[in-house]
Design a protein around this motif. Structure first.
Motif, PDB file in Angstrom:
ATOM      1  N   CYS A  41     -44.630 -96.391 -57.473  1.00 26.82           N
ATOM      2  CA  CYS A  41     -43.856 -96.366 -56.199  1.00 26.82           C
ATOM      3  C   CYS A  41     -44.465 -95.307 -55.286  1.00 26.82           C
ATOM      4  N   VAL A  42     -44.548 -95.628 -53.826  1.00 18.47           N
ATOM      5  CA  VAL A  42     -44.755 -94.676 -53.107  1.00 18.47           C
ATOM      6  C   VAL A  42     -43.872 -94.672 -51.944  1.00 18.47           C
ATOM      7  N   VAL A  43     -43.285 -93.565 -51.791  1.00 20.62           N
ATOM      8  CA  VAL A  43     -42.254 -93.333 -50.797  1.00 20.62           C
ATOM      9  C   VAL A  43     -42.530 -92.483 -49.451  1.00 20.62           C
ATOM     10  N   VAL A  44     -41.957 -92.542 -48.414  1.00 18.08           N
ATOM     11  CA  VAL A  44     -41.778 -91.621 -47.258  1.00 18.08           C
ATOM     12  C   VAL A  44     -40.282 -91.241 -47.143  1.00 18.08           C
ATOM     13  N   LYS A  45     -40.237 -89.964 -47.393  1.00 20.14           N
ATOM     14  CA  LYS A  45     -38.791 -89.315 -47.089  1.00 20.14           C
ATOM     15  C   LYS A  45     -38.797 -88.693 -45.738  1.00 20.14           C
ATOM     16  N   ASP A  48     -35.452 -85.451 -47.188  1.00 24.21           N
ATOM     17  CA  ASP A  48     -35.169 -85.555 -48.525  1.00 24.21           C
ATOM     18  C   ASP A  48     -34.569 -86.915 -49.044  1.00 24.21           C
ATOM     19  N   GLU A  49     -34.459 -87.935 -48.092  1.00 27.79           N
ATOM     20  CA  GLU A  49     -33.999 -89.132 -48.114  1.00 27.79           C
ATOM     21  C   GLU A  49     -35.187 -90.087 -47.964  1.00 27.79           C
ATOM     22  N   VAL A  50     -35.147 -91.293 -48.951  1.00 34.17           N
ATOM     23  CA  VAL A  50     -36.106 -92.195 -48.606  1.00 34.17           C
ATOM     24  C   VAL A  50     -35.808 -92.975 -47.509  1.00 34.17           C
ATOM     25  N   ILE A  51     -36.897 -93.235 -46.613  1.00 37.65           N
ATOM     26  CA  ILE A  51     -36.761 -93.999 -45.538  1.00 37.65           C
ATOM     27  C   ILE A  51     -37.694 -95.169 -45.635  1.00 37.65           C
ATOM     28  N   ALA A  52     -38.747 -95.217 -46.233  1.00 33.82           N
ATOM     29  CA  ALA A  52     -39.624 -96.361 -46.618  1.00 33.82           C
ATOM     30  C   ALA A  52     -40.253 -96.316 -47.787  1.00 33.82           C
ATOM     31  N   LYS A 108     -44.815 -94.702 -36.592  1.00 33.65           N
ATOM     32  CA  LYS A 108     -45.010 -93.360 -37.273  1.00 33.65           C
ATOM     33  C   LYS A 108     -44.966 -93.525 -38.732  1.00 33.65           C
ATOM     34  N   THR A 109     -43.643 -94.219 -38.979  1.00 31.83           N
ATOM     35  CA  THR A 109     -43.273 -94.117 -40.482  1.00 31.83           C
ATOM     36  C   THR A 109     -44.124 -95.104 -41.118  1.00 31.83           C
ATOM     37  N   LEU A 110     -44.491 -96.193 -40.381  1.00 29.84           N
ATOM     38  CA  LEU A 110     -45.474 -97.346 -41.103  1.00 29.84           C
ATOM     39  C   LEU A 110     -46.550 -96.579 -41.355  1.00 29.84           C
ATOM     40  N   ARG A 111     -47.599 -95.787 -40.399  1.00 29.31           N
ATOM     41  CA  ARG A 111     -48.602 -95.045 -40.591  1.00 29.31           C
ATOM     42  C   ARG A 111     -48.381 -94.230 -41.829  1.00 29.31           C
ATOM     43  N   ASN A 112     -47.407 -93.384 -41.727  1.00 29.00           N
ATOM     44  CA  ASN A 112     -47.080 -92.462 -42.856  1.00 29.00           C
ATOM     45  C   ASN A 112     -47.266 -93.196 -44.317  1.00 29.00           C
TER      46      ASN A 112
END
Length: 178
Positions: A41-45, A48-52, A108-112
């Motif tokens: 699993c790879v996450v973006v937070k 402190d909450e998972v957004i992607a 930005k979220t997609l790039r991250n």
């Protein structure tokens, strides 16, 4: 970053924004995948909450082929279906989900997420040879990411209203890092 069960509950909530319940792996099982293989699993937070997040599962060849040929759905994968042994580890990679919370859908979220995934894949590639990569896409956005960025090619439509995309490992690695 170490993930907790609450992160997987949030991931399940994000999945519900896009997918029917019968196509969603329960948080309990996704968390078991992570405990068995923290590379799954790879996450973006944000705050402190998972957004992607992206799931990256190393499947046993038999299970991989069941998914590939529409004989099994992501929601049916259990931890015993993961390939967790030495030289076979990460030979057959499955991206069952690439998803961004609707409130955070932006470039930005997609790039991250993609940058975190590339970094993550580099650590996997140090030790493991990838034979084939597959993704199961249920949305137009998922298909765009899978085809344009990951460079996987459509393989077949599924009975659960999605499209399986595949690519050989060498081509995937070349495309990911160029």
């Amino acid at each position: 970053m170490k993930l907790e069960f609450k992160d997987f509950e949030k991931m399940e909530q994000i999945d519900r924004q896009y997918f029917p319940i019968e196509n969603i792996a329960p948080a309990e099982e996704s968390y078991k995948w992570y405990i068995a293989n923290p590379n799954s699993c790879v996450v973006v937070k944000e705050s402190d909450e998972v957004i992607a997040y992206i799931n990256i599962l190393s499947l046993k060849e038999e299970i991989y082929n069941k998914v590939k040929f529409n004989k099994m759905n992501e929601s049916e994968i259990v931890v015993e279906d993961l390939e967790l042994r030495g030289d076979k580890y990460f030979n057959y990679i499955y991206f069952p989900v690439i998803v961004i919370d609707k409130q955070h859908r932006n470039i930005k979220t997609l790039r991250n997420l993609l940058n975190a995934t590339k970094e993550h894949m580099q650590t996997i590639l140090i030790k493991h040879k990838i034979i084939e990569v597959m993704a199961d896409c249920s949305t137009k956005e998922g298909q765009k990411i899978t085809q344009r960025i990951l460079k996987l090619k459509p393989f077949m439509k599924t009975s659960h209203n999605s499209t399986i995309h595949i690519c050989d490992g060498d081509t995937f690695i070349k495309n990911l890092f160029t």
